[in-house]
Design a protein around this motif. Structure first.
Motif, PDB file in Angstrom:
ATOM      1  N   LYS A  51       0.760  -1.157  -0.127  1.00 11.05           N
ATOM      2  CA  LYS A  51      -0.071  -0.020   0.053  1.00 11.05           C
ATOM      3  C   LYS A  51       0.946   1.340  -0.091  1.00 11.05           C
ATOM      4  CE  LYS A  51      -3.879   2.504   0.865  1.00 11.05           C
ATOM      5  NZ  LYS A  51      -4.849   2.729  -0.278  1.00 11.05           N
ATOM      6  N   CYS A  52       0.544   2.113  -0.871  1.00 10.43           N
ATOM      7  CA  CYS A  52       1.322   3.553  -0.996  1.00 10.43           C
ATOM      8  C   CYS A  52       0.577   4.481  -0.412  1.00 10.43           C
ATOM      9  CB  CYS A  52       1.566   3.802  -2.646  1.00 10.43           C
ATOM     10  SG  CYS A  52       2.616   5.349  -2.754  1.00 10.43           S
ATOM     11  N   ILE A  53       1.083   5.072   0.630  1.00 13.89           N
ATOM     12  CA  ILE A  53       0.470   6.246   1.368  1.00 13.89           C
ATOM     13  C   ILE A  53       1.328   7.587   1.029  1.00 13.89           C
ATOM     14  CG2 ILE A  53      -1.047   4.794   2.720  1.00 13.89           C
ATOM     15  CD1 ILE A  53       1.014   5.437   5.080  1.00 13.89           C
ATOM     16  N   THR A  54       1.120   8.738   1.635  1.00 16.68           N
ATOM     17  CA  THR A  54       1.939   9.760   1.503  1.00 16.68           C
ATOM     18  C   THR A  54       2.074  10.293   3.103  1.00 16.68           C
ATOM     19  OG1 THR A  54       0.414  11.981   1.356  1.00 16.68           O
ATOM     20  CG2 THR A  54       0.866  10.456  -0.316  1.00 16.68           C
ATOM     21  N   THR A  55       3.030  11.312   3.103  1.00 13.48           N
ATOM     22  CA  THR A  55       3.143  12.029   4.491  1.00 13.48           C
ATOM     23  C   THR A  55       2.515  13.366   4.625  1.00 13.48           C
ATOM     24  OG1 THR A  55       5.242  12.876   3.402  1.00 13.48           O
ATOM     25  CG2 THR A  55       5.340  10.810   4.644  1.00 13.48           C
ATOM     26  N   SER A  56       1.662  13.509   3.684  1.00 10.43           N
ATOM     27  CA  SER A  56       0.974  14.774   3.435  1.00 10.43           C
ATOM     28  C   SER A  56      -0.150  14.830   5.049  1.00 10.43           C
ATOM     29  CB  SER A  56      -0.108  14.755   2.398  1.00 10.43           C
ATOM     30  OG  SER A  56      -1.073  15.807   2.254  1.00 10.43           O
ATOM     31  N   VAL A  57      -0.242  16.070   5.180  1.00  7.23           N
ATOM     32  CA  VAL A  57      -1.151  16.509   6.424  1.00  7.23           C
ATOM     33  C   VAL A  57      -2.733  15.847   6.157  1.00  7.23           C
ATOM     34  CG1 VAL A  57      -1.693  18.857   5.810  1.00  7.23           C
ATOM     35  CG2 VAL A  57      -1.756  18.100   8.372  1.00  7.23           C
ATOM     36  N   GLU A  58      -2.927  15.892   4.715  1.00  9.20           N
ATOM     37  CA  GLU A  58      -4.420  15.475   4.285  1.00  9.20           C
ATOM     38  C   GLU A  58      -4.419  14.112   4.285  1.00  9.20           C
ATOM     39  OE1 GLU A  58      -2.459  17.859   2.693  1.00  9.20           O
ATOM     40  OE2 GLU A  58      -3.592  19.897   3.361  1.00  9.20           O
ATOM     41  N   ASP A  59      -3.378  13.230   4.309  1.00 13.92           N
ATOM     42  CA  ASP A  59      -3.556  11.752   3.930  1.00 13.92           C
ATOM     43  C   ASP A  59      -4.393  11.299   5.276  1.00 13.92           C
ATOM     44  OD1 ASP A  59      -2.721   8.928   3.924  1.00 13.92           O
ATOM     45  OD2 ASP A  59      -1.571   9.620   2.158  1.00 13.92           O
ATOM     46  N   PRO A  60      -5.190  10.118   4.873  1.00 11.54           N
ATOM     47  CA  PRO A  60      -6.322   9.689   5.716  1.00 11.54           C
ATOM     48  C   PRO A  60      -5.606   8.879   6.501  1.00 11.54           C
ATOM     49  CG  PRO A  60      -6.852   9.021   3.544  1.00 11.54           C
ATOM     50  CD  PRO A  60      -5.838  10.095   3.252  1.00 11.54           C
ATOM     51  N   SER A  61      -4.497   8.381   6.183  1.00 11.58           N
ATOM     52  CA  SER A  61      -3.528   7.286   7.032  1.00 11.58           C
ATOM     53  C   SER A  61      -3.028   8.057   8.373  1.00 11.58           C
ATOM     54  CB  SER A  61      -2.310   6.806   6.363  1.00 11.58           C
ATOM     55  OG  SER A  61      -1.404   7.890   5.945  1.00 11.58           O
ATOM     56  N   ARG A  62      -2.754   9.408   8.310  1.00 15.22           N
ATOM     57  CA  ARG A  62      -2.237   9.997   9.356  1.00 15.22           C
ATOM     58  C   ARG A  62      -1.028   9.459   9.991  1.00 15.22           C
ATOM     59  NH1 ARG A  62      -5.322  11.205  14.233  1.00 15.22           N
ATOM     60  NH2 ARG A  62      -5.751   8.787  14.467  1.00 15.22           N
ATOM     61  N   LEU A  63      -0.226   9.181   8.934  1.00 16.24           N
ATOM     62  CA  LEU A  63       1.091   8.560   9.120  1.00 16.24           C
ATOM     63  C   LEU A  63       2.007   9.308  10.253  1.00 16.24           C
ATOM     64  CD1 LEU A  63       3.194   6.219   8.790  1.00 16.24           C
ATOM     65  CD2 LEU A  63       4.067   7.493   6.932  1.00 16.24           C
ATOM     66  N   ILE A  64       2.250  10.711   9.770  1.00 15.26           N
ATOM     67  CA  ILE A  64       3.152  11.203  10.691  1.00 15.26           C
ATOM     68  C   ILE A  64       2.481  11.647  12.157  1.00 15.26           C
ATOM     69  CG2 ILE A  64       4.609  13.437  10.795  1.00 15.26           C
ATOM     70  CD1 ILE A  64       5.511  11.369   8.795  1.00 15.26           C
TER      71      ILE A  64
END
Length: 207
Positions: free
Chosen positions: A82-95
């Motif tokens: 799965k590819c996600i981003t470190t964007s503040v808008e990404d629903p994964s909320r990774l950071i």
């Protein structure tokens, strides 16, 4: 004593001499500007490379501390690679999860250790650091773009190299890359296999 015509002549630069001097100064300024730009771009590339490596390490540490749990919000469907981003808008909320800024009750938190796995400068705009939007956070490269994170959701510690058309596994739970100065060349813009868009990309798993 009688002065000669030469000694009476007014000393100074002629118009031609002034133009030559100005031309030399402009040329030197142009060379200095190009050199400074190259040095700045090199520094940004090195910082981006470091960010990718540090983020991959941080995610691997999180996974190890949480017995295989990935640092993503439960609302995100995690398929293989799965590819996600470190964007503040990404629903994964990774950071947000990695820096322990989650909202809600303790039992609903993904980051149970309450450790801060990612460190860095808090910036006022999405560029070159951790940007906060309320309690949500994003990590951005020196050119103002998010990083791309590919997670191995099925736990076999193999991720298909997104830069290769052939089956080429990378033996890891996570890989991270950035799109460099041009901001293009990701899986999400479908240009990850096109060299003209990826030649300035930076990667956590290769140089």
């Amino acid at each position: 004593m009688k002065l000669s015509p030469i000694s009476l002549r007014r000393k100074g630069f002629t118009l031609v001499e002034l133009l030559v001097v100005i031309s030399i100064i402009v040329a030197l300024a142009g060379v200095a500007f190009v050199t400074a730009q190259k040095a700045m771009n090199t520094a940004r590339e090195r910082q981006s490379q470091k960010d990718c490596a540090d983020l991959a390490l941080a995610i691997n540490n999180f996974i190890a501390d949480h017995q295989g749990v990935l640092p993503v919000d439960s609302v995100v469907r995690m398929d293989k690679d799965k590819c996600i981003t470190t964007s503040v808008e990404d629903p994964s909320r990774l950071i947000t999860i990695l820096i322990d800024r989650e909202k809600g009750p303790e039992l609903d938190r993904v980051n149970r250790t309450r450790k801060k796995y990612v460190s860095g400068a808090i910036v006022d705009n999405p560029k070159g650091g951790i940007f906060m939007n309320g309690r949500d956070a994003g990590l951005y490269d020196p050119w103002g773009k998010p990083y791309y994170v590919v997670l191995d959701a099925d736990g076999d510690e193999e991720i298909q190299d997104p830069t290769s058309k052939k089956e080429r596994p990378i033996f890891s739970r996570v890989i991270v890359y950035g799109t460099g100065p041009d901001g293009t060349g990701s899986q999400l813009d479908h240009k990850i296999l096109e060299p003209e868009f990826t030649e300035d990309n930076v990667y956590s798993w290769k140089k």
